[in-house]
Design a protein around this motif. Structure first.
Motif, PDB file in Angstrom:
ATOM      1  N   ILE A 108      -8.334  -3.619   8.562  1.00 59.28           N
ATOM      2  CA  ILE A 108      -6.990  -3.381   9.109  1.00 59.28           C
ATOM      3  C   ILE A 108      -7.005  -1.944   9.587  1.00 59.28           C
ATOM      4  N   PHE A 109      -6.469  -1.655  10.744  1.00 57.64           N
ATOM      5  CA  PHE A 109      -6.638  -0.347  11.409  1.00 57.64           C
ATOM      6  C   PHE A 109      -8.145  -0.053  11.523  1.00 57.64           C
ATOM      7  N   GLY A 110      -8.954  -1.092  11.560  1.00 57.65           N
ATOM      8  CA  GLY A 110     -10.415  -0.900  11.654  1.00 57.65           C
ATOM      9  C   GLY A 110     -11.059  -0.488  10.349  1.00 57.65           C
ATOM     10  N   VAL A 118       2.339  -0.420  14.916  1.00 56.92           N
ATOM     11  CA  VAL A 118       2.079   1.012  14.718  1.00 56.92           C
ATOM     12  C   VAL A 118       1.301   1.535  15.929  1.00 56.92           C
ATOM     13  N   ASP A 119       1.669   2.748  16.380  1.00 54.95           N
ATOM     14  CA  ASP A 119       0.954   3.353  17.514  1.00 54.95           C
ATOM     15  C   ASP A 119      -0.390   3.901  17.030  1.00 54.95           C
ATOM     16  N   LEU A 120      -1.478   3.251  17.431  1.00 50.19           N
ATOM     17  CA  LEU A 120      -2.809   3.595  16.915  1.00 50.19           C
ATOM     18  C   LEU A 120      -3.670   4.368  17.921  1.00 50.19           C
ATOM     19  N   ASN A 121      -3.042   5.083  18.819  1.00 48.17           N
ATOM     20  CA  ASN A 121      -3.785   5.876  19.815  1.00 48.17           C
ATOM     21  C   ASN A 121      -4.775   5.014  20.609  1.00 48.17           C
ATOM     22  N   GLY A 122      -4.397   3.778  20.887  1.00 44.85           N
ATOM     23  CA  GLY A 122      -5.229   2.949  21.780  1.00 44.85           C
ATOM     24  C   GLY A 122      -6.155   1.961  21.092  1.00 44.85           C
ATOM     25  N   PHE A 123      -6.159   1.947  19.761  1.00 43.80           N
ATOM     26  CA  PHE A 123      -7.014   0.992  19.029  1.00 43.80           C
ATOM     27  C   PHE A 123      -6.199  -0.262  18.716  1.00 43.80           C
ATOM     28  N   ALA A 169      -9.207  -1.331  21.370  1.00 44.57           N
ATOM     29  CA  ALA A 169      -9.286  -1.279  22.828  1.00 44.57           C
ATOM     30  C   ALA A 169      -9.350  -2.691  23.399  1.00 44.57           C
ATOM     31  N   GLN A 220       5.776   7.652  14.740  1.00 49.20           N
ATOM     32  CA  GLN A 220       4.579   6.972  15.246  1.00 49.20           C
ATOM     33  C   GLN A 220       4.374   5.604  14.590  1.00 49.20           C
ATOM     34  N   THR A 221       4.855   5.444  13.366  1.00 48.84           N
ATOM     35  CA  THR A 221       4.566   4.189  12.659  1.00 48.84           C
ATOM     36  C   THR A 221       5.799   3.286  12.537  1.00 48.84           C
TER      37      THR A 221
END
Lengths: 445, 147
Positions: free
Chosen positions: B65-67, B130-135, B137, B37-38
């Protein structure tokens, strides 16, 4: 007070209140910076103010918890504290580490990981310090005449807090894993084991203030801490939604964090019911206000405001915005700051023998600080929601959005001034009690 | 009516069961899913050096970063995609506080060397993929500024 060694708690409470005052100063620096007034930028840039603000919060709450334990455990175990000398050494060294860290942040020495900024060499000192504290508490319990559920839950909370600090000290090359294990510390502290500490202190206060039978209070204490772990452990998943962890955390985190308010609701209902049930009318109304206030405000701040943005489809837009600051402020205030202020309000007349139970100043302290905090939460909430709509829904640039929401920070600073007045009154009242004395021991027995 | 010992069993059993579940899922995340995933194979020594700089200067104390971080300065997960590497490099190497004359909100003038700036850019490039599940948006609307 019943045991002379309980006096140790006073010095922990005094230090905790000192750090709280300093925490508020740095909060104002950030509030003004958000309004566009960052005149201190060259000396105290935002990241320094932020690290100091949050780390002082953790430090003063930990000191408050330790002071609570030093007050409660001797009384619960019916035994003097194992080593008051160790407690004083532990307090002084804890303060030395905390102050060193705060100074270090002004010189760009830190480990820039949210909430865990303390530089690595100081981390080890924190571990040694906490081990000394736990040794002292566990020995007191071990040598005590009885082991109560209240003491057990409080000690378990403190013990697990120490253990959970360790995953945060492991280095990972991957930001995802770094963040993943950082939440082991931060989330499992505040939405897990710290709730054991809160529950333990709350149970102790309710037993003392309401006079309800210990067996009844401790039974419900088990139910509440049971609900906390039932929802809170897998509820950690709400921090894993968008950091590169698998998508199953979206629904696991969503379901279990939606259940998290239940533990806080149970805590609020429990406190109110015990109060109604209680036949004893304890004269310390100030302590009662803070105790019931903690139970209710934690439900609103940690429970409801947390639930408001915890579902993945909402959090996708609110994650990393001021909405989090809205929830964070009232949650920490209600759940942890207020319970520490409650135990201090309860303990001070007993430690000093001065029965200053319900003077005007303590009432103003309670109401002003709480109304101020509600106002601050609303200001953060309005700013956060406006930010979400402008930046995340309409696609306005980050800095332009920040410019638009600056006026809300004026409201924030005004409400924070009310809050600060309340806290200042609380501290003035604390000093009115004077120092703990052995005469109070005679008076109590 | 619930007894105290039943309440104790509820607490202990619940805690043990959910702790085991959580540890199991953590194991799956770390060992089975993380690397794919990363794009963990793309974590080069430069990316790691960038992460060290990111932490040593507490960038998270203003940015996210990553919110995750503070909410004072822009979210940087997709900063390379949004601004491009040369712009980011300019910010990192600036000898004077960035933003002083434009946004009104200043960044500390870190004045990074070219090598340090490149390491941070490598770190941001890895972060951005990185695959962040859509974040984060995509905004639902696109509005235009009128003045």
């Amino acid at each position: 007070m019943k045991y002379t060694t309980q006096k140790v708690a006073y010095w922990f409470f005094l230090s905790a209140l000192g750090l709280l005052a300093l925490q508020i100063v740095y909060g104002f620096i950030m509030g003004f910076a958000h309004m566009g007034m960052d005149g201190l930028h060259d000396f105290i840039p935002f990241n320094t103010a932020r690290a100091v603000h949050t780390n002082l919060l953790v430090c003063w709450l930990l000191l408050g918890f330790m002071g609570s334990a030093y007050y409660i455990i001797p009384e619960e175990s019916q035994n003097e504290l194992y080593s008051p000398k160790l407690a004083y050494i532990q307090l002084i060294s804890f303060l030395a580490v905390g102050v060193t860290a705060v100074i270090a942040y002004h010189f760009n020495w830190w480990e820039g990981r949210k909430f865990l900024e303390i530089p690595r060499p100081l981390d080890y000192l924190v571990v040694v310090n906490v081990l000394a504290f736990l040794f002292n508490i566990l020995m007191t319990l071990f040598k005590g005449k009885r082991q109560t559920t209240t003491a057990l839950v409080l000690t378990m909370g403190l013990l697990f807090s120490a253990l959970l600090y360790l995953p945060g000290m492991i280095w990972f090359d991957s930001q995802t894993l770094d963040s993943f294990y950082r939440w082991y510390v931060v989330h499992l502290w505040v939405e897990g084991v710290w709730e054991l500490i809160m529950g333990g202190i709350l149970a102790f206060l309710l037993i003392k203030i309401t006079g309800v039978d210990r067996e009844v209070i401790e039974k419900w204490l088990y139910v509440i801490v049971g609900l906390t772990f039932l929802s809170g452990i897998l509820g950690t998943g709400h921090h894993f939604y968008y950091i590169g962890a698998p998508s199953y955390w979206l629904w696991i985190g969503g379901i279990f964090s939606a259940l998290e308010p239940l533990a806080f609701l149970a805590m609020a209902l429990f406190a109110l019911n015990m109060y109604r049930k209680g036949e004893k009318k304890h004269p310390n109304k100030t302590a009662l206000n803070w105790t019931l206030g903690a139970a209710i405000t934690s439900f609103v701040g940690a429970g409801l405001l947390g639930a408001a943005h915890t579902l993945p489809n909402v959090n996708l837009y609110t994650h990393g915005t001021l909405v989090t600051a809205m929830h964070g402020h009232m949650a920490f205030w209600g759940a942890y700051a207020m319970i520490v202020l409650a135990i201090i309000a309860y303990a001070m007349p007993n430690l000093t023998g001065r029965k200053l139970f319900n003077n005007g100043i303590s009432q103003y302290a309670f109401w002003l600080s709480n109304i101020g905090m509600i106002g601050m939460t609303v200001a953060f909430g309005v700013a956060g929601v406006a930010q979400v709509y402008l930046e995340r829904i309409l696609g306005v640039d980050f800095m332009e959005t920040q410019k638009e929401i600056e006026p809300h920070f004026l409201v924030l600073v005004l409400c924070a001034s009310g809050f600060t007045t309340g806290v200042t009154l609380y501290i003035i009242n604390f000093f009115k009690f004077g120092k703990p004395t052995n005469e109070a021991l005679v008076a109590a027995s | 009516m619930l007894t105290k010992s039943q309440a104790k069993i509820f607490f202990l059993a619940g805690t043990i069961i959910f702790s085991v579940l959580f540890l199991g899922l953590s194991y799956d995340t770390h060992v089975n899913k993380h690397d794919d995933q990363t794009n963990a194979d793309k974590i080069t020594p430069e990316v790691v050096a960038g992460k060290h700089l990111w932490e040593a200067n507490n960038c998270m104390g203003c940015h996210t970063i990553f919110g995750e971080g503070a909410y004072y300065a822009p979210e940087l997960t997709k900063v390379i995609e949004r601004r491009g590497a040369p712009y980011v490099k300019g910010v990192l190497m600036s000898p004077t506080p960035w933003g002083e004359h434009t946004s009104g909100r200043k960044m500390v003038a870190y004045g990074f060397s070219e090598e340090e700036a490149n390491n941070l850019i490598s770190y941001f490039e890895w972060i951005g993929k990185v695959d962040l599940n859509g974040f984060p948006a995509k905004p639902k609307y696109e509005i235009k500024k009128t003045k």
